[in-house]
Motif scaffolding. Sequence first.
Motif, short mmCIF file in Angstrom:
data_model
loop_
_atom_site.label_atom_id
_atom_site.label_comp_id
_atom_site.label_asym_id
_atom_site.label_seq_id
_atom_site.Cartn_x
_atom_site.Cartn_y
_atom_site.Cartn_z
N ARG A 185 96.25 15.03 5.36
CA ARG A 185 97.20 13.58 4.86
C ARG A 185 97.36 12.53 5.87
N HIS A 186 96.91 12.88 6.91
CA HIS A 186 96.99 11.82 8.22
C HIS A 186 95.58 10.89 7.45
N PHE A 187 94.31 12.17 7.45
CA PHE A 187 93.56 10.61 7.04
C PHE A 187 93.56 10.16 5.84
N PHE A 188 93.44 10.59 4.61
CA PHE A 188 93.32 10.37 3.15
C PHE A 188 94.54 9.40 3.07
N GLY A 189 95.49 9.13 4.55
CA GLY A 189 96.70 8.47 3.75
C GLY A 189 97.32 6.97 4.61
N SER A 190 95.82 6.48 5.22
CA SER A 190 95.18 5.64 5.60
C SER A 190 94.29 4.64 4.98
N TYR A 191 94.99 3.83 5.32
CA TYR A 191 94.11 3.08 4.75
C TYR A 191 91.98 3.14 5.02
N THR A 192 91.79 3.41 6.54
CA THR A 192 90.65 3.61 6.62
C THR A 192 90.22 5.26 5.59
N GLY A 193 91.12 6.12 5.04
CA GLY A 193 91.07 7.52 4.61
C GLY A 193 90.22 6.80 2.79
N PHE A 194 92.16 6.16 2.65
CA PHE A 194 91.48 5.70 1.74
C PHE A 194 89.95 5.22 0.99
N PHE A 195 89.39 4.04 1.90
CA PHE A 195 88.59 3.38 0.94
C PHE A 195 87.17 4.09 2.01
N VAL A 196 87.67 4.87 2.93
CA VAL A 196 86.07 6.16 2.69
C VAL A 196 86.58 6.92 1.73
N SER A 197 87.04 7.75 1.38
CA SER A 197 86.92 8.05 0.21
C SER A 197 86.80 7.55 -1.66
N LEU A 198 87.20 6.95 -1.70
CA LEU A 198 86.45 5.38 -2.30
C LEU A 198 85.37 5.10 -2.46
N GLY A 199 84.48 5.11 -1.06
CA GLY A 199 83.61 4.49 -1.30
C GLY A 199 82.57 5.99 -1.90
N SER A 200 83.01 7.23 -1.06
CA SER A 200 82.14 8.24 -1.23
C SER A 200 82.17 8.23 -3.12
N ILE A 201 83.63 8.61 -3.37
CA ILE A 201 83.47 8.20 -4.91
C ILE A 201 82.89 7.52 -5.48
N MET A 202 82.34 5.94 -4.85
CA MET A 202 81.47 4.92 -5.66
C MET A 202 80.18 5.55 -5.39
N LEU A 203 79.80 6.29 -4.26
CA LEU A 203 78.05 6.69 -3.41
C LEU A 203 78.37 7.53 -5.08
N TRP A 204 78.83 8.64 -5.04
CA TRP A 204 78.99 9.82 -5.56
C TRP A 204 78.47 9.37 -7.46
N ILE A 205 78.79 8.67 -7.62
CA ILE A 205 78.57 7.22 -8.93
C ILE A 205 77.55 6.50 -9.27
#
Lengths: 258, 253
Positions: free
Chosen positions: A222-242
Amino acid sequence: MGSIFKYCLFDLMRSKWAITYTLFYFVSCSALLYFSNSPSNAVASLMNIVLFITPLVSLLLGIIYFYQNRDFAELLLSQPIKRNAYFLGNYLGLSTSLVLSLLVGFGIPCIVFGTYELIEELGVLILSGVMLTLVFSGMALLLTLYNENRIKGFGYAILAWLFFAVIYDGLFLVALFWFNDYPLEKFALAATILNPMDLSRVMILLQLDLSALLGFTGASFRHFFGSYTGFFVSLGSIMLWIFVPLWALLKKGNSKDF
Amino acid sequence: MAITIENIQKRFGKQEVLRGIHLNFKEGTIYSILGPNGSGKTTLMKSILGLVRPDNGVIKVFENDTNFDHEYRRKISYVPQIARFPENLKVHELIDLVQKVRQEKADPTYYIQLFDIESYLQHQLKNLSGGTRQKVNLVLAFMFKTDILILDEPTSGLDPINVLRLKSEMKKMKADGKCIILTTHILQLAEEISDELVFLLEGQIKYFGTPAKLNEQTQMDTLEKSIAALLEVGPEGIKKTPNLNINSKGTHG
């Protein structure tokens, strides 16, 4: 590309498979939202359906569709069109048709049976489904290009699904077990981000009250994904997967012999 | 020259399918590419269409190198060997789709009537017989009136009346100065319709010339017997046979 996209989309939307897929989502979502006592439990059950069924159907339907149209691809590619346009049109046609099935199958029951409090959870659930569809339909097309043999193609598709749905988590748990004397939060976060199904699962779980049950891991997630860094990292990761499978698909498509 | 092929080589894994093919196809001529199964006929045709990427060599269509542009295919129509189409599409939708993909308007009416598929236009392709699908395949290729027509086993599944119609259309196109290239296993068809034959064996050209000249060289009275004679002596035998004027450069010797 537009004409290929439109033809794929309408051809798929008329297929029995797409209709069955839409009906499946419609029936399961309606039943769970209507009969469940707790909205959170209904969303958790729907989460499992989205996480397991969406990638499997995207892979299998994609594989069936592309193998079925392989001979027709020869005719279309002999026309004055770029190969990139053909493959991109196919990918977008397949993924759009699957996304529409998901939106209709989930959207209508959510509007009819959903409550205002569930908007955010259901939104994340549908968004995850869309992302997983985009990831796994690209993979399906890539697998058909790499495998002339249909049986092999199907085999690899099922193996890919098993890997992301089951085997990856098994390996992850084994790693956690072996290295439990070490701080593993960062490793767990990285491992989650590297699997699109796990990433979607965590993103959905964090929207639910059930995330409290995750304890310390839940808190760090929650701490990581709730942060802006976490949000952009997960978004970046899913974009890479696409985009990585899509890039590989276009590259392979350009050199492929038909 | 409609098509110039220079030293085309293609290998699929360990198998060398085309071994340094040189050929020139000119306008106003019907060419038949003959050869046993696996001799490289389809690979050669697909290389011209850009469906197969050769490992070496150059293919030019009206002097344009096919490696650098997809637009050259606007001058080519193709009839694939297998007439398999998306099952849910109707015949008229397929005809529209191919026009949209090419971004070219065509008038298929004449060919729809010629090959007698008017009554099937509203039918889904999955409900058509193999022969009717082949007729749809022919309409899709003929309707654009391109300068080059490539046909891979075009008579497969066709009834005798439609074979006659097809032959007549090919002759008309030839008279209009088009270049027609076909592969066939029906040697009577090749003998009757072709101006030039290309005989491929193990990825190499073993004969290029008129059917009559081949008969003369093999001292046989039909193309069927001439081809049989070529196959009986085999690739090594062909090289050694002195009376065969075989020119692997694909020009008349």
